[in-house]
Structure formats: structure tokens, C-alpha cells
Write an enzyme that holds these catalytic residues in place. Structure first.
Site: not given
Length: 567
Positions: A148, A307, A309, A311
């Protein structure tokens, strides 16, 4: 350090371990603290899977910890597939971090060696697209290699069930048990890429799934001709913060009619160092420094960032003075929910039995908006996996109640049922659509937020985190939780504590989790929670005031008093 040193020595002697890894270990010979930290435990498989610093050792992210985890996961997936009466298959995606492509392929080839088909994305993809792809391809599970918004030295391994939802505790416990059965690295099976492809156990995926995903995202927002026309008038600046969002976010905006979108060039391309920011986290203002400069130069109406990734989504909008203000996760969620429900209500599209799901540390403002529109509100523990789990329960109940929106204060949002994880592609599209809709009516999103406050009360929240790394940090976090649990305060900031919710006991049918929430007589609350994915203890604060001045004063008093007690 006896046990840790034994593990260190065993890795140096293990014929399975490659020479480059052994050389890395030889370089730390004699460094007692470093050996201890790398080998005092196996990198734990929590409810979020694995997450840790990249490097050699049992307590590090590397191809060996990934391989061992995947060997255990293969057993679990085959067990699940047998129960579901289908062939086992897992979809694998990864982000832009160091080692992500290698870890993704390692997982694919271990699965293939165990007779589990791997669908491997050709290059980096957003985490929510992985959630979608599991459902779209009818797979038994999914893996995404990401940490993340953690610092560059981290990577991770998140696991998804067949519904596209991250594993919840009982599922994760079963995987952990299977991983525990993998006694040594020699027990990890693996075949070559070519062999896996020839056997039909490895399939590279990409464009076809991408198209289906973008179609699902655009179908999950209100849309309409009026929005499409307004979209062409909205100036958007976007930063993917060196991550996986660059292509899909732009594709979704383009499909919806947003033609005036500028991307922050310095942050457009994937970069595992995240070299232009201290942290690639849209929750932090510093991550938007470059983007804010571009937004000012271009006269943008709205700035969005995702961010690594993709999500989580953060946004900045212009206030009454014309300057940019960053919206909190709670504020963005309230604006998007207000827009969704207002549009659906006006168009007669609100479901009779509609539901909004939020976490226990998310503001009550969204809940009030939902209830005003006649929707039910459900609370879950922190972590979008619990929102996803609730969505699947609705689905298994014939779609009742009907899921409308789910969100958490940490910048995670989802509308529509195409996925079971927070989606920054969807959130980017939805908040831009709301901005375009209201701009056509002479309002900024800041204006809309003030209108919401006037109608529902001035809600204000804050989050404080204390980083506590390593073994000592884990022990210190445990001590803090024990102290607050054993001797809860009678009052905070001069306000009487009227209730203590200890979620480790199991409350309202929720799973047991190490979280404490203190309810105050004036409607404020404070929550204490060790992070499940980072070496941090998190402190959440929420107040409701008559106006901004009142709310800010209440919040400042509460934060000051609690931090003095925690320090």
C-alpha cells in the site's frame, strides 16, 4: 538470541537458498540486533496477509517467505475449490514496489507446481482490479503483491477469497495453519514459467480484464448526459504518486467525459523509490506538494491523488478564498455519499432496502446522511475486508439489503458490487463527477461540504499515530493497550466517559479485535487501535460541534488530554 541465531545459521547452510541471499546474510555476521530482528520470528500471516521490510530472513519479504506462504495457500485454495466443486485458480496482481514482479511470479509458479491455475497480470495493476478480476474470472482466490502506502523498503502479500474480498480472520487462520505445515523451504514446490504455461497452469492476463473493469467502474456511478456535459468543463489535476493508478484512473475519467485532466509528470511513472515524496500516502498533505503546484498553475477545480496500489484516494478542492484545502477521508466520503443519495433520490433510483457500511472509526456524518435518506447503516471493524464481508452477506441474502456505498476514514471507498475492496479508481471518478455536477450549479465541493455541516452539524475528526518498530515496539503497544483496558479513565478532556467498547470481547456480533473505543457524554469519542499492517498504534478522535470554532476547540482539548495519557 539463541533461536534467531540458529535460524540465521540454517539459512546460510540451506541448499535451497540462493548465493546472493547468503551473501547478504554474511554481511550482517556479528550484528546481533540485526540478526535478531530478521530471524526472531516468521513474518506473520495476519488477516491482511504478509507485510514487512524487503530482505533476507524469516521476518522479511523475499521469494522464500513468499514461496512458503504460497505453498500453504495452495493447500487452502484446493480445499476451497473442492468444496465449491470447481477447479482451483488464483488471480495475481502487483504494484510498483521493489520485488513486486518477482514475488508475483514466484507465487504463480508455486501455485502451478501445486496444480492451481494462476492468472498473472502482465504488469502492475490496482488492488481493486484484482478484487474485480477474482469475481470476473470465477477464481478461487487472489493475491496482490503490495505494501500500500508504506515506505519504499516494505512490500507485502494480500490474499483474497473467491468473493473478491480479503481474507477475514477465520479464513486467514486456516491459511496460517496450512503455512505452518510447511516445515522447511525444501517443502515448497515450484516449476518453471514455460512448463507452467504449457501445462495450462499459468495464464497471462491484461487488456480484456482491464476493459471489463473500467466498464464496471463507470457503471457504478450515477452518470447521465448532464454529467457528461459538465465533465468537459471541469479542470482536474491527478497524481498517481508513482503507483498503479496512472492508466486506469485516466481511462475511467476519459470514459466518463472528463477531457481536461492533467497528470503530475514527475509522479506519473512507476517508481519503487517514490522519489518525489517522503511517503506515497494521499492521507498526508506532503504527498500533494508537487500536485498542488501544478493545480495552482493550471487553475484546476480539483486535485486527486491515489496511493501506489490505487485503493486509496485523496482530494483537494478550492475553498471560499480560492486556495486549495485537502479533504479528510471522512469529508470526501460524506460528499460522495451526499451526492450519490441526492442524485438517486431525485431520480427515483434509491433502493427501498438500501444500506451503507462504514467502520467503527469512521465519522458518524455519513451515517446521518444515509439515515436521512432512509438507508440502513452497518458498522464493521476497521479494514475494508469487513465491509466486503458484509457485502457478500447481503449478496448471499438475495441482495437484501441492497449495498449502496461503503467507506472508511482512511480514504477507502466503494460504490457498486463489482468488487469487494476499496477502489481509488471508482473514488476518483465519483468525486470528479460530483465536482462537475455541482460546478454546473455554481458550487464547489467546499461549498457543498459547508452546506452538509449546516444541515447535519459540524463533525471534525483527527488521527494520531505513534510508530513503534521491532520487537520492543510490539511489546510497548501491548503495554499501552493493557493499561487502558485495565484502568479506563472516568473522564477525558473534562468530559465524562459514558461507555467503553472493548472489541476484544466481541461486540454486536463483530469478530474479536484488539480495539478500545471510549464514548463521551457530549457525543465525542476516542478510539485506540494497534495497526494490523504497520508498526503503529493509532488514536482516532471525533467530535461534533455547533460550528467550526466549537468543534476545533473540543477536538484540541480531547487530543491534548489523550496524548498526555498515552505518552
Amino acid at each position: 538470541m539463541g533461536e534467531a541465531f540458529k535460524r540465521y545459521e540454517s539459512w546460510l547452510a540451506d541448499p535451497v537458498i540462493d548465493e546472493a541471499t547468503k551473501e547478504e546474510l554474511r554481511r550482517i555476521a556479528g550484528q546481533t540486533a540485526e540478526i535478531e530482528d530478521r530471524f526472531y520470528r516468521d513474518l506473520s500471516f495476519g488477516t491482511g496477509g504478509l507485510r514487512g521490510v524487503i530482505g533476507a530472513g524469516t521476518n522479511r519479504m523475499n521469494i522464500y517467505t513468499v514461496g512458503r506462504a504460497t505453498q500453504g495457500l495452495a493447500r487452502y485454495v484446493k480445499e476451497q475449490a473442492a468444496e465449491q466443486g470447481k477447479q482451483p485458480a488464483v488471480v495475481i496482481a502487483h504494484d510498483s514496489r521493489f520485488g513486486s514482479p518477482q514475488f508475483a511470479e514466484e507465487a504463480a509458479l508455486v501455485l502451478a507446481a501445486n496444480g492451481v491455475k494462476a492468472y498473472l497480470f502482465e504488469s502492475l495493476r490496482p488492488t481493486p482490479e484484482l478484487s474485480f478480476a477474482v469475481r470476473h474470472l470465477g477464481a478461487t482466490g487472489g493475491i496482490v503483491i503490495t505494501a500500500s502506502h508504506n515506505p519504499p523498503e516494505y512490500n507485502g502479500y494480500k490474499v483474497y477469497a473467491s468473493d473478491g474480498c480479503q481474507l477475514v480472520p477465520d479464513q486467514a487462520a486456516k491459511v496460517t495453519a496450512w503455512i505452518g505445515e510447511v516445515a522447511s523451504l525444501a517443502d515448497v514446490k515450484k516449476i518453471g514459467r514455460q512448463e507452467a504455461m504449457e501445462a495450462g497452469l499459468l495464464e497471462i492476463i491484461g487488456e480484456a480484464v482491464d476493459r471489463a473493469y473500467i466498464a464496471a467502474v463507470t457503471a457504478a456511478v450515477p452518470g447521465g448526459d448532464e454529467v457528461r456535459k459538465a465533465a468537459g468543463e471541469l479542470k482536474v489535476v491527478y497524481t498517481p504518486l508513482h503507483g498503479a493508478g496512472n492508466v486506469p484512473v485516466r481511462e475511467a475519467l476519459k470514459a466518463a467525459g472528463f477531457t481536461r485532466v492533467s497528470v503530475v509528470k514527475e509522479q506519473e511513472q512507476p517508481d519503487p523509490r517514490f522519489s518525489t515524496v517522503k511517503s506515497p500516502n494521499p492521507e498526508e498533505r506532503e504527498a500533494f506538494t508537487l500536485a498542488l503546484q501544478v493545480a495552482e498553475q493550471e487553475g484546476a477545480d480539483i486535485l486527486i491523488g491515489t496511493d501506489p496500489d490505487c485503493d486509496r484516494m485523496g482530494a483537494a478542492v478550492r475553498d471560499a478564498s480560492g486556495g486549495f484545502v485537502l479533504l479528510t477521508g471522512n469529508q470526501s466520503g460524506a460528499i460522495m455519499l451526499h451526492y450519490l443519495l441526492s442524485r438517486y433520490a431525485a431520480e427515483g433510483r434509491l433502493p427501498e432496502d438500501g444500506a451503507v457500511i462504514k467502520t467503527i472509526v469512521t465519522s458518524e456524518l455519513g451515517a446521518e446522511i444515509a439515515r436521512r435518506h432512509g438507508l440502513k447503516v452497518f458498522n464493521t471493524l476497521t479494514g475494508f475486508k469487513y465491509i466486503g464481508e458484509k457485502m457478500t452477506a447481503f449478496e448471499n441474502n438475495g441482495g437484501k439489503p441492497a449495498f449502496v456505498f461503503g467507506y472508511e476514514e482512511s480514504y477507502g471507498y466503494l460504490a457498486g458490487t463489482y468488487a469487494r475492496d476499496k477502489d481509488a479508481v471508482l473514488a476518483s471518478l465519483l468525486i470528479c463527477e460530483a465536482a462537475a455536477w455541482y460546478k454546473a450549479r455554481g458550487l464547489s465541493l467546499h461549498d457543498v461540504l459547508q452546506d452538509i455541516f449546516r444541515e447535519y452539524g459540524y463533525y471534525l475528526e483527527s488521527l494520531e499515530s505513534r510508530t513503534m518498530k521491532g520487537k520492543d515496539g510490539m511489546e510497548r503497544m501491548a503495554a499501552i493497550m493493557d493499561a487502558w483496558r485495565g484502568a479506563p479513565p472516568a473522564e477525558l478532556a473534562g468530559i465524562r466517559v459514558t461507555g467503553v467498547l472493548d472489541y476484544i470481547q466481541g461486540i454486536d456480533g463483530l469478530p474479536k479485535e484488539n480495539v478500545l473505543k471510549y464514548l463521551l457524554a457530549d457525543g465525542s469519542w476516542f478510539c485506540l487501535r494497534p495497526s494490523g499492517t504497520e508498526p503503529k498504534i493509532k488514536l482516532y478522535f471525533a467530535v461534533k460541534g455547533a460550528d467550526r470554532t466549537d468543534a476545533e476547540a473540543r477536538l484540541a482539548r480531547l487530543v491534548e488530554d489523550v496524548l498526555a495519557k498515552v505518552e
